[in-house]
Design a protein around this motif. Structure first.
Motif, PDB file in Angstrom:
ATOM      1  N   LEU A  75     -32.930   2.286  -9.923  1.00  0.00           N
ATOM      2  CA  LEU A  75     -32.712   1.026 -10.630  1.00  0.00           C
ATOM      3  C   LEU A  75     -33.754   0.839 -11.727  1.00  0.00           C
ATOM      4  O   LEU A  75     -33.425   0.452 -12.854  1.00  0.00           O
ATOM      5  CB  LEU A  75     -32.764  -0.138  -9.640  1.00  0.00           C
ATOM      6  CG  LEU A  75     -32.672  -1.552 -10.230  1.00  0.00           C
ATOM      7  CD1 LEU A  75     -31.345  -1.743 -10.961  1.00  0.00           C
ATOM      8  CD2 LEU A  75     -32.851  -2.600  -9.136  1.00  0.00           C
ATOM      9  N   GLY A  76     -35.011   1.127 -11.407  1.00  0.00           N
ATOM     10  CA  GLY A  76     -36.078   0.957 -12.384  1.00  0.00           C
ATOM     11  C   GLY A  76     -35.880   1.836 -13.605  1.00  0.00           C
ATOM     12  O   GLY A  76     -36.049   1.381 -14.751  1.00  0.00           O
ATOM     13  N   ILE A  77     -35.524   3.108 -13.383  1.00  0.00           N
ATOM     14  CA  ILE A  77     -35.282   4.023 -14.506  1.00  0.00           C
ATOM     15  C   ILE A  77     -34.111   3.540 -15.349  1.00  0.00           C
ATOM     16  O   ILE A  77     -34.146   3.592 -16.588  1.00  0.00           O
ATOM     17  CB  ILE A  77     -35.032   5.452 -13.985  1.00  0.00           C
ATOM     18  CG1 ILE A  77     -36.293   5.999 -13.325  1.00  0.00           C
ATOM     19  CG2 ILE A  77     -34.571   6.369 -15.116  1.00  0.00           C
ATOM     20  CD1 ILE A  77     -36.093   7.329 -12.626  1.00  0.00           C
ATOM     21  N   THR A  78     -33.064   3.052 -14.686  1.00  0.00           N
ATOM     22  CA  THR A  78     -31.890   2.559 -15.409  1.00  0.00           C
ATOM     23  C   THR A  78     -32.241   1.351 -16.265  1.00  0.00           C
ATOM     24  O   THR A  78     -31.838   1.264 -17.433  1.00  0.00           O
ATOM     25  CB  THR A  78     -30.778   2.178 -14.409  1.00  0.00           C
ATOM     26  OG1 THR A  78     -30.505   3.274 -13.538  1.00  0.00           O
ATOM     27  CG2 THR A  78     -29.492   1.803 -15.142  1.00  0.00           C
ATOM     28  N   VAL A  79     -33.002   0.417 -15.696  1.00  0.00           N
ATOM     29  CA  VAL A  79     -33.397  -0.789 -16.432  1.00  0.00           C
ATOM     30  C   VAL A  79     -34.283  -0.436 -17.625  1.00  0.00           C
ATOM     31  O   VAL A  79     -34.065  -0.924 -18.743  1.00  0.00           O
ATOM     32  CB  VAL A  79     -34.132  -1.771 -15.497  1.00  0.00           C
ATOM     33  CG1 VAL A  79     -34.748  -2.909 -16.301  1.00  0.00           C
ATOM     34  CG2 VAL A  79     -33.173  -2.323 -14.449  1.00  0.00           C
ATOM     35  N   LEU A  80     -35.265   0.424 -17.407  1.00  0.00           N
ATOM     36  CA  LEU A  80     -36.166   0.825 -18.493  1.00  0.00           C
ATOM     37  C   LEU A  80     -35.398   1.560 -19.594  1.00  0.00           C
ATOM     38  O   LEU A  80     -35.664   1.363 -20.791  1.00  0.00           O
ATOM     39  CB  LEU A  80     -37.292   1.702 -17.948  1.00  0.00           C
ATOM     40  CG  LEU A  80     -38.296   1.006 -17.021  1.00  0.00           C
ATOM     41  CD1 LEU A  80     -39.284   2.014 -16.452  1.00  0.00           C
ATOM     42  CD2 LEU A  80     -39.038  -0.110 -17.762  1.00  0.00           C
ATOM     43  N   SER A  81     -34.453   2.395 -19.204  1.00  0.00           N
ATOM     44  CA  SER A  81     -33.649   3.129 -20.189  1.00  0.00           C
ATOM     45  C   SER A  81     -32.811   2.168 -21.021  1.00  0.00           C
ATOM     46  O   SER A  81     -32.718   2.304 -22.248  1.00  0.00           O
ATOM     47  CB  SER A  81     -32.744   4.141 -19.486  1.00  0.00           C
ATOM     48  OG  SER A  81     -33.497   5.093 -18.761  1.00  0.00           O
ATOM     49  N   ALA A  82     -32.209   1.189 -20.350  1.00  0.00           N
ATOM     50  CA  ALA A  82     -31.369   0.226 -21.061  1.00  0.00           C
ATOM     51  C   ALA A  82     -32.194  -0.639 -21.998  1.00  0.00           C
ATOM     52  O   ALA A  82     -31.735  -1.009 -23.092  1.00  0.00           O
ATOM     53  CB  ALA A  82     -30.619  -0.651 -20.054  1.00  0.00           C
ATOM     54  N   PHE A  83     -33.424  -0.945 -21.592  1.00  0.00           N
ATOM     55  CA  PHE A  83     -34.239  -1.893 -22.363  1.00  0.00           C
ATOM     56  C   PHE A  83     -34.979  -1.233 -23.521  1.00  0.00           C
ATOM     57  O   PHE A  83     -35.079  -1.805 -24.616  1.00  0.00           O
ATOM     58  CB  PHE A  83     -35.237  -2.591 -21.439  1.00  0.00           C
ATOM     59  CG  PHE A  83     -35.840  -3.831 -22.018  1.00  0.00           C
ATOM     60  CD1 PHE A  83     -37.083  -3.800 -22.634  1.00  0.00           C
ATOM     61  CD2 PHE A  83     -35.156  -5.037 -21.980  1.00  0.00           C
ATOM     62  CE1 PHE A  83     -37.639  -4.941 -23.186  1.00  0.00           C
ATOM     63  CE2 PHE A  83     -35.695  -6.186 -22.517  1.00  0.00           C
ATOM     64  CZ  PHE A  83     -36.951  -6.140 -23.127  1.00  0.00           C
ATOM     65  N   PHE A  84     -35.497  -0.035 -23.296  1.00  0.00           N
ATOM     66  CA  PHE A  84     -36.385   0.566 -24.286  1.00  0.00           C
ATOM     67  C   PHE A  84     -35.745   1.658 -25.140  1.00  0.00           C
ATOM     68  O   PHE A  84     -36.207   1.903 -26.258  1.00  0.00           O
ATOM     69  CB  PHE A  84     -37.635   1.136 -23.598  1.00  0.00           C
ATOM     70  CG  PHE A  84     -38.547   0.077 -23.060  1.00  0.00           C
ATOM     71  CD1 PHE A  84     -39.324  -0.687 -23.917  1.00  0.00           C
ATOM     72  CD2 PHE A  84     -38.623  -0.175 -21.712  1.00  0.00           C
ATOM     73  CE1 PHE A  84     -40.170  -1.681 -23.433  1.00  0.00           C
ATOM     74  CE2 PHE A  84     -39.466  -1.158 -21.199  1.00  0.00           C
ATOM     75  CZ  PHE A  84     -40.236  -1.916 -22.071  1.00  0.00           C
ATOM     76  N   LEU A  85     -34.728   2.332 -24.631  1.00  0.00           N
ATOM     77  CA  LEU A  85     -34.111   3.395 -25.417  1.00  0.00           C
ATOM     78  C   LEU A  85     -33.194   2.793 -26.479  1.00  0.00           C
ATOM     79  O   LEU A  85     -32.522   1.791 -26.240  1.00  0.00           O
ATOM     80  CB  LEU A  85     -33.320   4.344 -24.518  1.00  0.00           C
ATOM     81  CG  LEU A  85     -34.146   5.126 -23.498  1.00  0.00           C
ATOM     82  CD1 LEU A  85     -33.266   6.068 -22.700  1.00  0.00           C
ATOM     83  CD2 LEU A  85     -35.267   5.905 -24.178  1.00  0.00           C
ATOM     84  N   LYS A  86     -33.169   3.430 -27.636  1.00  0.00           N
ATOM     85  CA  LYS A  86     -32.377   2.920 -28.751  1.00  0.00           C
ATOM     86  C   LYS A  86     -31.287   3.916 -29.140  1.00  0.00           C
ATOM     87  O   LYS A  86     -31.288   5.063 -28.715  1.00  0.00           O
ATOM     88  CB  LYS A  86     -33.279   2.648 -29.967  1.00  0.00           C
ATOM     89  CG  LYS A  86     -34.459   1.724 -29.673  1.00  0.00           C
ATOM     90  CD  LYS A  86     -34.004   0.343 -29.212  1.00  0.00           C
ATOM     91  CE  LYS A  86     -35.201  -0.556 -28.928  1.00  0.00           C
ATOM     92  NZ  LYS A  86     -34.770  -1.882 -28.389  1.00  0.00           N
ATOM     93  N   GLY A  87     -30.387   3.456 -29.983  1.00  0.00           N
ATOM     94  CA  GLY A  87     -29.327   4.317 -30.487  1.00  0.00           C
ATOM     95  C   GLY A  87     -28.422   4.816 -29.387  1.00  0.00           C
ATOM     96  O   GLY A  87     -28.114   4.101 -28.422  1.00  0.00           O
ATOM     97  N   PHE A  88     -28.011   6.078 -29.493  1.00  0.00           N
ATOM     98  CA  PHE A  88     -27.086   6.650 -28.518  1.00  0.00           C
ATOM     99  C   PHE A  88     -27.667   6.633 -27.113  1.00  0.00           C
ATOM    100  O   PHE A  88     -26.972   6.327 -26.139  1.00  0.00           O
ATOM    101  CB  PHE A  88     -26.728   8.083 -28.925  1.00  0.00           C
ATOM    102  CG  PHE A  88     -26.034   8.854 -27.841  1.00  0.00           C
ATOM    103  CD1 PHE A  88     -24.716   8.566 -27.503  1.00  0.00           C
ATOM    104  CD2 PHE A  88     -26.694   9.848 -27.137  1.00  0.00           C
ATOM    105  CE1 PHE A  88     -24.080   9.257 -26.485  1.00  0.00           C
ATOM    106  CE2 PHE A  88     -26.067  10.542 -26.128  1.00  0.00           C
ATOM    107  CZ  PHE A  88     -24.748  10.246 -25.807  1.00  0.00           C
ATOM    108  N   PHE A  89     -28.968   6.952 -26.980  1.00  0.00           N
ATOM    109  CA  PHE A  89     -29.578   7.022 -25.646  1.00  0.00           C
ATOM    110  C   PHE A  89     -29.574   5.661 -24.953  1.00  0.00           C
ATOM    111  O   PHE A  89     -29.556   5.581 -23.729  1.00  0.00           O
ATOM    112  CB  PHE A  89     -30.998   7.562 -25.747  1.00  0.00           C
ATOM    113  CG  PHE A  89     -31.062   8.985 -26.210  1.00  0.00           C
ATOM    114  CD1 PHE A  89     -30.622  10.009 -25.394  1.00  0.00           C
ATOM    115  CD2 PHE A  89     -31.531   9.298 -27.469  1.00  0.00           C
ATOM    116  CE1 PHE A  89     -30.653  11.329 -25.816  1.00  0.00           C
ATOM    117  CE2 PHE A  89     -31.572  10.610 -27.909  1.00  0.00           C
ATOM    118  CZ  PHE A  89     -31.132  11.627 -27.075  1.00  0.00           C
TER     119      PHE A  89
END
Length: 435
Positions: A167-181
């Motif tokens: 869950l933590g990795i998913t949340v951080l990815s959604a919040f901080f990654l930009k563009g396609f990622f």
């Protein structure tokens, strides 16, 4: 936002670009598409194959004019689980087939009479809370997967830590990654959670070692293997959900039209896109895959890359179908711990519920009005509480299906219907989309 040259709907990109963008679309839908069959005990490989084949059928029916990829529908998770307890997976697939037929019937009615009648019986005050029911109704499933040992219901701190890390990795990815990622946080969550689960020693690679490199997916042919007489209970569970997913489909077409700059409601027509969605669902059902639907993630990829080519969408579909026949890959998916899927499900089901709330806000629904408060409250409690009506020994209308029907009835019988359409209809801008 990418500043590269826009690629039109029917343009064929250079091979390297075609392959790159096709893989991007495949990645965008991958995590969610394999999660649905995982939750309802169907084959993820079959889901990949049926989503690819359904997408190709969709592109054909829409005359290659709508660049949309179809993946597994989350709206049908609870109905499939309920239908499977009655008639097994084959019975659930027949219910999915019937839902696809509803798409076809509605498509014919829209072709003959337009879409106004449908929007009148499905205002945001009905559709929004039902979408919330879809997400909140699965909350218990997500928590059970995250906390407990599969099949026993026994709490496991190790498995719960796997779910929390996922869950933590998913949340951080959604919040901080930009563009396609930023569009594929669930895929990052599954991969990161899987690695952590391996470190914690909860993954068994034996199925991967034993699997063949190439293998035919475990297809289910319900009309051949389903022996009991038809069960109307299954139809009562599955068919009403199509009403909600049809409304979601219309909303997706409006968003896609705005992204691409063409009015897909007019050309090739909403009736064609709905028919394509229904046919894709019927194709999935006769193979043993979950119902298909358009994916917001893929619309996001279109918006970022400005590559609208249907040949790219078709390429992603072919790649998905090909991937389904790699036996070791299918076995690898099966080794994903339930806790990992539980971790991503906590966020994903919450996002589904929140999207229903967002629909109410974006349409300017005044929840201070008694009419709207009554309709939404009734839908939420009936849908989440698991109320049902026992029509006969074989027919039971329950949960989400019952909540949808009662919501529609309340909207039609209570006075002041205009209060439930809000200050801004979610479909009112369809005439403003460029030709």
């Amino acid at each position: 936002m990418s500043h590269q040259k826009e690629i039109g709907i029917q343009e064929v990109p250079r091979f390297d670009k075609w392959l790159t963008f096709s893989i991007q679309h495949l990645f965008a839908m991958f995590g969610a598409t394999i999660l649905v069959p995982y939750l309802v005990d169907l084959s993820p490989a079959v889901a990949l194959f049926s989503s690819g084949l359904g997408t190709l059928a969709y592109l054909l029916i829409t005359r290659g004019q709508i660049p949309a990829y179809l993946g597994s529908s989350f709206a049908f998770i609870a109905p499939i689980i309920a239908a499977t307890t009655i008639g097994g997976p084959e019975g659930a697939m027949i219910g999915s087939f019937l839902a696809g037929i509803i798409y076809g019937i509605v498509a014919l009615l829209i072709k003959a009479s337009g879409v106004g009648w449908l929007l009148k019986i499905l205002p945001p005050i009905v559709v929004g809370p039902v979408i919330m029911v879809i997400g909140l109704g699965l909350a218990g499933v997500a928590i059970d997967m995250a906390m407990n040992v599969p099949g026993t219901g026994q709490y496991s701190g190790t498995l719960f830590s796997v779910a929390i890390v996922t869950l933590g990795i998913t949340v951080l990815s959604a919040f901080f990654l930009k563009g396609f990622f930023g569009l594929i946080p669930f895929l990052f969550g599954i991969i990161g959670g899987y690695i952590y689960a391996y470190i914690m020693g909860v993954i068994d690679f034996t199925p991967v070692r034993d699997a063949a490199i190439f293998a035919v997916p475990d297809f289910i042919v319900p009309f051949v293997t389903y022996t009991p007489s038809f069960n109307w209970h299954i139809a009562a569970i599955m068919v009403p959900i199509a009403v909600v997913t049809i409304s979601e489909h219309i909303g997706d077409q409006m968003v896609l039209s705005k992204v691409v700059g063409k009015n897909f409601i007019k050309k090739p027509g909403l009736h064609r896109s709905l028919l394509g969605d229904g046919v894709a669902t019927m194709i999935a059902s006769v193979l043993g895959g979950p119902p298909n639907t358009t994916y917001g993630e893929n619309i996001g990829v279109l918006a970022i890359t400005r590559v609208f080519s249907v040949f790219v969408i078709g390429g992603a579909a072919v790649l998905a179908m090909t991937l389904a026949f790699f036996g070791k890959f299918a076995a690898l998916i099966q080794t994903i711990p339930t806790a990992v899927m539980g971790g991503v499900s906590i966020l994903l089901f919450g996002v589904i519920a929140s999207s229903g709330l967002r629909m109410l806000i974006e349409n300017g629904i005044n929840m201070g009005l008694k009419r709207n408060l009554i309709i939404s409250s009734t839908i939420l409690v009936i849908g989440i509480g698991g109320a049902f009506i026992q029509v006969s020994d074989e027919i039971q209308i329950a949960g989400m299906a019952l909540a949808t029907i009662i919501g529609i009835v309340l909207h039609l019988v209570l006075p002041n219907k205009e209060e439930s359409y809000g200050t801004k209809s979610m479909f009112e801008d369809d005439q403003k989309v460029n030709q």
